[in-house]
Design a protein around this motif. Structure first.
Motif, PDB file in Angstrom:
ATOM      1  N   GLU A 119      -4.702   5.320  -6.495  1.00  0.00           N
ATOM      2  CA  GLU A 119      -4.483   6.656  -5.919  1.00  0.00           C
ATOM      3  C   GLU A 119      -4.363   6.573  -4.393  1.00  0.00           C
ATOM      4  O   GLU A 119      -3.482   7.191  -3.797  1.00  0.00           O
TER       5      GLU A 119
ATOM      6  N   ALA B 229      -1.033   5.111  -3.506  1.00  0.00           N
ATOM      7  CA  ALA B 229       0.060   6.068  -3.678  1.00  0.00           C
ATOM      8  C   ALA B 229       0.095   7.096  -2.540  1.00  0.00           C
ATOM      9  O   ALA B 229       1.146   7.376  -1.960  1.00  0.00           O
TER      10      ALA B 229
ATOM     11  N   ARG C  73       1.707  -0.933 -13.902  1.00  0.00           N
ATOM     12  CA  ARG C  73       1.021   0.348 -13.740  1.00  0.00           C
ATOM     13  C   ARG C  73       1.180   0.845 -12.296  1.00  0.00           C
ATOM     14  O   ARG C  73       1.455   2.010 -12.053  1.00  0.00           O
ATOM     15  N   TYR C  74       1.006  -0.070 -11.333  1.00  0.00           N
ATOM     16  CA  TYR C  74       1.194   0.302  -9.930  1.00  0.00           C
ATOM     17  C   TYR C  74       2.640   0.690  -9.673  1.00  0.00           C
ATOM     18  O   TYR C  74       2.943   1.661  -9.001  1.00  0.00           O
TER      19      TYR C  74
ATOM     20  N   ASN D 292       4.914   1.763 -11.651  1.00  0.00           N
ATOM     21  CA  ASN D 292       5.335   3.036 -12.241  1.00  0.00           C
ATOM     22  C   ASN D 292       4.862   4.223 -11.414  1.00  0.00           C
ATOM     23  O   ASN D 292       5.486   5.271 -11.392  1.00  0.00           O
ATOM     24  N   ARG D 293       3.750   4.027 -10.750  1.00  0.00           N
ATOM     25  CA  ARG D 293       3.195   5.106  -9.927  1.00  0.00           C
ATOM     26  C   ARG D 293       3.907   5.145  -8.566  1.00  0.00           C
ATOM     27  O   ARG D 293       4.288   6.199  -8.094  1.00  0.00           O
TER      28      ARG D 293
END
Lengths: 342, 360
Positions: A203, A206, A302-303, A305-306
């Protein structure tokens, strides 16, 4: 996506004490091996006045690596520009870029440890301003044109750097980010690459990337100049059990000794169990990537995609100096993780 | 007598840096292979007509491809950097080369170098001496506090009445993380060099005054290539006399010098291959205001250059060795203007026919 291998500091910590000369000889072998398995670049790291001999001058070591390899990029992760004279740094980097045939990647950071500012007799609280002025001076010097600069911290009259770096207009410049939005904004404004440290949650990453990109766009920098890199600790093995064992034997002892010593956990007592339960440690450990190649791929995905990013630095080197184990991890990562993203 | 190579970078400005540095690295690697003992590089800092090549990276580059040859700076202007940076840099190089570093340091002759780093030229002697003291103390003690006129290391050293203090022994010893948040009164610079307590320090003696600076600190001297043979003899006489006054002897020291040397099959060939290039070099020194004597080939071959066939060169070096009492000659063999292959040929001849005879 590019894969950078890091980070080597030629340290002799208490958990894995070694003679420095051995470390300086071995780092070259590690770089040769990294090149042979296909990593895009190889990174060293700088600190000063540290009890374990943390390497304070990266460019000569990168020069050794450059002469013994032929295509792998050589990076500084990070050069603590906030502590040094930018013209002198530019001079070292330029010569290195020439003899490495243009392979230098410049990771920069302001520095944060109090001892370093005390040692170089520099006010720590102005480090941000001093750092960005230094980066500006460097760019002027790298141009190879005659320049003068009268700033708040540095003053140069009518100087011209020769040789200039081979890469035009200059080697790629990245800045190591911390968790603050202010730093992300500053990097964007300066139009430099944004390189996220090892311990932040997905988070935080991002959010910071958003702040960085927005600041970059507002300052008029082109989208392709606003590059993002992610840096994560990796323990990779054929089985999940083995990976956990590597974490237990190599990664955690490093965290225990180094992060406590850096003052990340000021109230630390030296008791392992207490330390690992500390919130700072929890965040660092949660951010690390431990597992089989398939598991690591999923974590990186996962990273991605974010937040889209195009440079990933696995830190496999955790000062344990277990050469066979490190080479095995490099090989696994390079042969099984890298192709998935290329 | 030991032998070595020397690179000065005169007249290199405007050249193709990649080609030039590539040739230099090749020459050093060949020098190692041929059995030259040492190779030093001048460190020009924004001097007219010279590239400001960063020498630590040149040394780093050959650190992993050479095995026996000692490597170092020839006249690093230590007044132009924070002395802790100087100490760190040499120590890293010494580890990287497995203890093969020579720290050649100098006061600096060029106002342009000091102007570039915004440092007053007239403070150069004081800054040089202080930096030299800093190096020796940082390497002779563990954690230190240095309270100099120009350097406070760490910042809190300004509190001291004396110029220097090593960290007093305290019990219990504080682990690194127990020091977090505590005042920084003393700092240790790491890594340490591999050569203990520190690598040899050779002081450039372009200015004769610095001979005394060297003697007072137990350092060797390095007369540069620009001095005539007679001036070198003079520097070593001063060196010997100052040491004798202190009850010591030059015999305790390595006694190096830099000479302009080129070897070919005959004297005529040596002059035709290298004569003009060396003349151009001295004209460049004249233009920089470093050199006031004539630049004719007759004058230079008598006072400055050692050109010839192997016998000639051996005889001239032997004479100089006897007159000046030196035991280590560094050859400037590759000024710009001599073809790379001719330099390599001269190195091979020198190694094959001069080095062995100088050793015996």
């Amino acid at each position: 996506m590019e894969f950078w291998l890091g980070l080597y500091g030629m340290q002799s910590p208490r958990v894995h004490p070694r003679a420095w000369s051995g470390l300086y000889n071995e780092v070259v072998e590690h770089a040769e091996f990294a090149e042979s398995v296909g990593f895009d670049s190889f990174w060293l790291t700088e600190h000063h006045f540290w009890y374990d001999g943390y390497c304070p001058d990266l460019y000569p070591v990168l020069a050794t690596i450059a002469r013994r390899t032929s295509k792998i990029g050589i990076g500084t992760g990070a050069s603590l520009l906030g502590l040094h004279d930018p013209l002198r740094e530019a001079q070292q980097i330029a010569t290195l870029d020439v003899i490495s045939n243009g392979r230098v990647i410049l990771g920069l950071a302001p520095g944060y440890r109090p001892e370093e500012f005390e040692g170089f007799d520099i006010e720590k609280k102005v480090r941000g301003k001093r750092f960005y002025e230094g980066a500006e001076v460097m760019k002027k010097a790298f141009s190879g044109d005659r320049f003068s600069h009268h700033g708040e911290f540095f003053r140069y009259d009518d100087v011209c750097l020769e040789p200039a770096p081979l890469q035009r207009p200059h080697p790629p410049m990245w800045v190591g980010a911390n968790r603050s939005h202010q730093q992300a904004r500053n990097i964007g404004r300066a139009g430099l690459g944004f390189w996220e440290g090892p311990s932040m949650s997905i988070e935080t990453f991002a959010e910071n990337v958003e702040v960085f990109k927005q600041a970059g766009r507002d300052a008029g920098h082109a989208e392709e100049d606003l590059k993002v890199g992610l840096f994560r600790d990796i323990c990779i093995a054929d089985t999940a059990e083995e990976a956990l064992q590597i974490m237990d034997e190599d990664l955690l002892p490093m965290y225990e000794e180094q992060y406590v010593a850096y003052g990340y956990v000021p109230e630390a007592t030296g008791n392992r169990r207490e330390m690992l339960a500390h919130p700072v440690f929890k965040e660092i450990i949660d951010a690390s990537m431990v597992g089989t190649p398939a598991q690591i791929i999923r974590k990186i995905e996962r990273y991605r995609n974010r937040v889209p990013f195009d440079h990933f630095m696995p830190r496999i080197m955790h000062m344990s100096q277990k050469k066979e184990r490190l080479f095995r991890q490099m090989e696994l990562f390079a042969r099984e993780v890298v192709p998935y993203f290329k | 007598m030991r032998t070595g190579l020397y690179f000065g970078w005169e007249g290199t400005a405007g050249n193709d840096a990649q080609a030039l540095l590539g040739q230099v690295l090749d020459q050093v690697e060949l020098g190692d292979h041929l059995g030259f003992d040492t190779c030093l590089f001048a460190e020009p800092q924004f001097e007219h007509g010279r590239m400001s090549v960063s020498v630590p990276e040149i040394i780093g580059a050959v650190a992993g491809t050479t095995h026996g040859i000692r490597l170092g700076s020839a006249n690093r202007v230590i007044a132009l950097q924070h002395p802790a940076r100087v100490v760190e840099n040499y120590a890293v190089l010494d580890q990287l080369t497995n203890g093969r570093i020579v720290c050649g340091v100098g006061v600096g002759q060029h106002e342009s170098s000091f102007a570039a780093y915004d440092t007053p030229f007239d403070e150069r002697f004081a800054r040089f001496e202080e930096a030299l003291d800093f190096m020796r103390q940082a390497w002779s003690y563990d954690a230190i506090a240095f309270n100099g006129e120009f350097t406070k290391f760490p910042r809190s050293a300004a509190r001291l009445e004396q110029a220097f203090e090593s960290e007093p022994y305290t019990k219990p010893y504080l682990l690194p993380w127990q020091r977090v948040g505590k005042p920084v009164n003393h700092l240790a610079i790491t890594p340490r060099p591999l050569q203990l307590p520190y690598p040899p320090i050779w002081v450039d003696v372009t200015d004769p005054v610095t001979t005394t600076t060297a003697v007072q600190r137990g350092c060797a001297i390095l007369p540069p290539a620009i001095l005539s043979h007679d001036a070198v003899i003079d520097r070593y006489q001063r060196f010997g006399a100052a040491l004798a006054d202190a009850g010591r002897s030059a015999e305790e020291f390595e006694r190096p010098l830099v000479r302009n040397v080129f070897v070919a099959a005959s004297r005529e060939a040596a002059i035709s291959l290298a004569g003009e290039a060396f003349q151009a070099l001295f004209r460049d020194h004249t233009a920089q205001g470093e050199f006031a004597d004539p630049c004719s080939l007759e004058y230079l071959t008598e006072h400055h250059l050692i050109l010839g066939d192997p016998d000639d060169v051996f005889d001239q070096l032997k004479t100089l060795q006897q007159k000046a009492g030196v035991n280590h000659v560094l050859c400037r063999m590759a000024p710009p203007g001599i073809a790379h292959l001719d330099v390599l040929a001269s190195m091979r001849l020198f190694a094959g026919e001069v080095i062995t005879r100088l050793r015996s």
